[in-house]
Design a protein around this motif. Structure first.
Motif, mmCIF file in Angstrom:
data_model
loop_
_atom_site.group_PDB
_atom_site.id
_atom_site.type_symbol
_atom_site.label_atom_id
_atom_site.label_comp_id
_atom_site.label_asym_id
_atom_site.label_seq_id
_atom_site.Cartn_x
_atom_site.Cartn_y
_atom_site.Cartn_z
ATOM 1 N N TYR A 61 33.257 21.977 -37.996
ATOM 2 C CA TYR A 61 33.596 21.822 -36.579
ATOM 3 C C TYR A 61 34.809 22.668 -36.217
ATOM 4 O O TYR A 61 34.858 23.276 -35.144
ATOM 5 C CB TYR A 61 33.847 20.352 -36.254
ATOM 6 C CG TYR A 61 34.145 20.097 -34.790
ATOM 7 C CD1 TYR A 61 33.227 20.465 -33.800
ATOM 8 C CD2 TYR A 61 35.345 19.511 -34.396
ATOM 9 C CE1 TYR A 61 33.502 20.251 -32.465
ATOM 10 C CE2 TYR A 61 35.624 19.287 -33.055
ATOM 11 C CZ TYR A 61 34.703 19.666 -32.098
ATOM 12 O OH TYR A 61 34.981 19.456 -30.775
ATOM 13 N N LYS A 117 35.040 25.769 -33.389
ATOM 14 C CA LYS A 117 36.074 25.877 -32.356
ATOM 15 C C LYS A 117 36.755 27.249 -32.359
ATOM 16 O O LYS A 117 37.329 27.659 -31.347
ATOM 17 C CB LYS A 117 37.118 24.768 -32.522
ATOM 18 C CG LYS A 117 36.569 23.374 -32.219
ATOM 19 C CD LYS A 117 37.672 22.349 -32.003
ATOM 20 C CE LYS A 117 38.419 22.034 -33.257
ATOM 21 N NZ LYS A 117 39.398 20.934 -33.050
ATOM 22 N N LYS A 163 24.887 16.686 -39.103
ATOM 23 C CA LYS A 163 26.153 16.498 -38.424
ATOM 24 C C LYS A 163 27.214 17.354 -39.108
ATOM 25 O O LYS A 163 27.325 17.388 -40.336
ATOM 26 C CB LYS A 163 26.563 15.023 -38.476
ATOM 27 C CG LYS A 163 27.843 14.730 -37.720
ATOM 28 C CD LYS A 163 28.170 13.245 -37.758
ATOM 29 C CE LYS A 163 29.466 12.971 -36.994
ATOM 30 N NZ LYS A 163 29.816 11.520 -37.002
ATOM 31 N N LEU A 164 28.000 18.072 -38.303
ATOM 32 C CA LEU A 164 28.995 18.976 -38.864
ATOM 33 C C LEU A 164 30.119 18.187 -39.536
ATOM 34 O O LEU A 164 30.592 17.180 -39.010
ATOM 35 C CB LEU A 164 29.588 19.861 -37.765
ATOM 36 C CG LEU A 164 28.625 20.818 -37.058
ATOM 37 C CD1 LEU A 164 29.362 21.588 -35.959
ATOM 38 C CD2 LEU A 164 27.996 21.797 -38.044
#
Length: 360
Positions: free
Chosen positions: A198, A202, A192-193
């Protein structure tokens, strides 16, 4: 043509009119080959008389169906070939982008042109794009090409000028080109980032927009679609938290295509979702996050359900569609052995698959 009472319905009679319910929903389409069980459905909707063709037309119609099936098989083979050829080029383009190579717009246009013919821009192919995305290691290329075809179709369906359709197709191909600037340990992380990772993901919208700044053959709308395809109507998107009119129309189209294909695709960490469930999700999102006109136009063209289609539901039950409410096109009434199920009321159920003709 002749008019009969529904008590006289026999197997293989051909309906010569569209049959509607009192609320305006279509029950049976003109040309439907009737079965005796359809008599009960008509009775349930208060239909007492129908117009039919002579039974002798059935054989002729079935011959036409056979020929049409053979033609469709040939078209599907051609589509598969064109799709694979385009994937090879797109895979090279995306890999070369990691080394700052120029984006060959004309080469991309050349390989997608066979795929954007009218005969392929329809639900038969667009609902089944997941079938061409079986290699998880090539997902980025599959996704780019699929979003391209979906964006082209939506642009056509919403009434944009024809010269804009190809720009939308290019926007679809290039919408995630900025991912080539994301460090591989983040992009392909199996964990999981964490927040900073994250935030870096983006940034692909900015990176892609900058990469295409000096690329010839792209419209302003195409550039903005790359930058803004993660923006949302309510300002909850990224990278600039734009709202409504601040977001370019192309970006709104690519957003719908992007979400649809991502959700119908099987990934190494989850199974694919039914396209009908995904369209349900898009319709729900259209109230706040996605453009309502685009989503509803997309749903109208993609949901190609018809009265009489045999479907399998998410709970494994099999049944026949007997009524479609145009306000809830993905949630018709289904007649099963256990009784009639109204999917508009059974929100925990959805259509998983529509059986092909030879599966019935």
């Amino acid at each position: 043509m002749r008019t009969i009472t529904i008590d006289l319905i026999q197997e293989r009679m051909i309906l010569n009119q569209d049959i509607y319910s009192e609320l305006g929903g279509i029950i049976f389409k003109k040309g439907t080959i009737l079965k005796e069980r359809d008599r009960e459905i008509l009775k349930a909707f208060g239909i007492t008389k129908i117009e039919i063709d002579q039974e002798s037309d059935v054989n002729e119609k079935q011959d036409k169906v056979v020929n049409k099936t053979e033609d469709q098989s040939s078209l599907a083979e051609d589509f598969n070939t064109y799709f694979k050829n385009a994937l090879k080029v797109i895979d090279i383009v995306l890999k070369n982008a990691q080394g700052n190579a120029p984006i060959p717009i004309m080469a991309i246009r050349e390989v997608i042109t066979p795929l954007i013919q009218d005969k392929y821009i329809n639900p038969q192919y667009l609902l089944n794009l997941k079938l061409y995305s079986t290699d998880f290691t090539k997902y980025e290329s599959h996704h780019a090409l699929s979003v391209s075809l979906l964006s082209y179709a939506i642009g056509k369906w919403v009434g944009l000028e024809k010269n804009e359709w190809i720009q939308l197709a290019l926007a679809g191909i290039l919408h995630d080109i900025g991912m080539s600037r994301i460090p591989s340990h983040i992009l392909y992380s199996k964990n999981k980032l964490v927040p900073y990772e994250y935030e870096e993901i983006k940034m692909h919208t900015f990176y892609g927009y900058k990469m295409l700044n000096h690329t010839m053959g792209l419209s302003k709308g195409t550039h903005l679609a790359v930058l803004q395809h993660h923006e949302r109507e309510d300002g909850s998107g990224y990278p600039l938290h734009f709202k409504e009119q601040q977001i370019h129309f192309y970006a709104k189209i690519v957003a719908v295509a992007d979400i649809f294909h991502a959700m119908i695709s099987k990934r190494n960490y989850r199974s694919e979702y039914s396209p009908y469930l995904v369209i349900d999700h898009l319709l729900n999102e259209s109230y706040q996050k996605l453009n309502s006109f685009i989503v509803r136009t997309f749903a109208k063209h993609m949901v190609n359900l018809s009265i009489g289609n045999k479907v399998i539901l998410s709970n494994g039950m099999v049944g026949d569609i007997i009524y479609i409410d145009q306000n809830s096109p993905t949630r018709p009434m289904i007649k099963t052995r256990e009784g009639i199920i109204n999917l508009a009321q059974e929100i925990n159920l959805h259509i998983k698959e529509v059986f092909k003709q030879n599966q019935k």
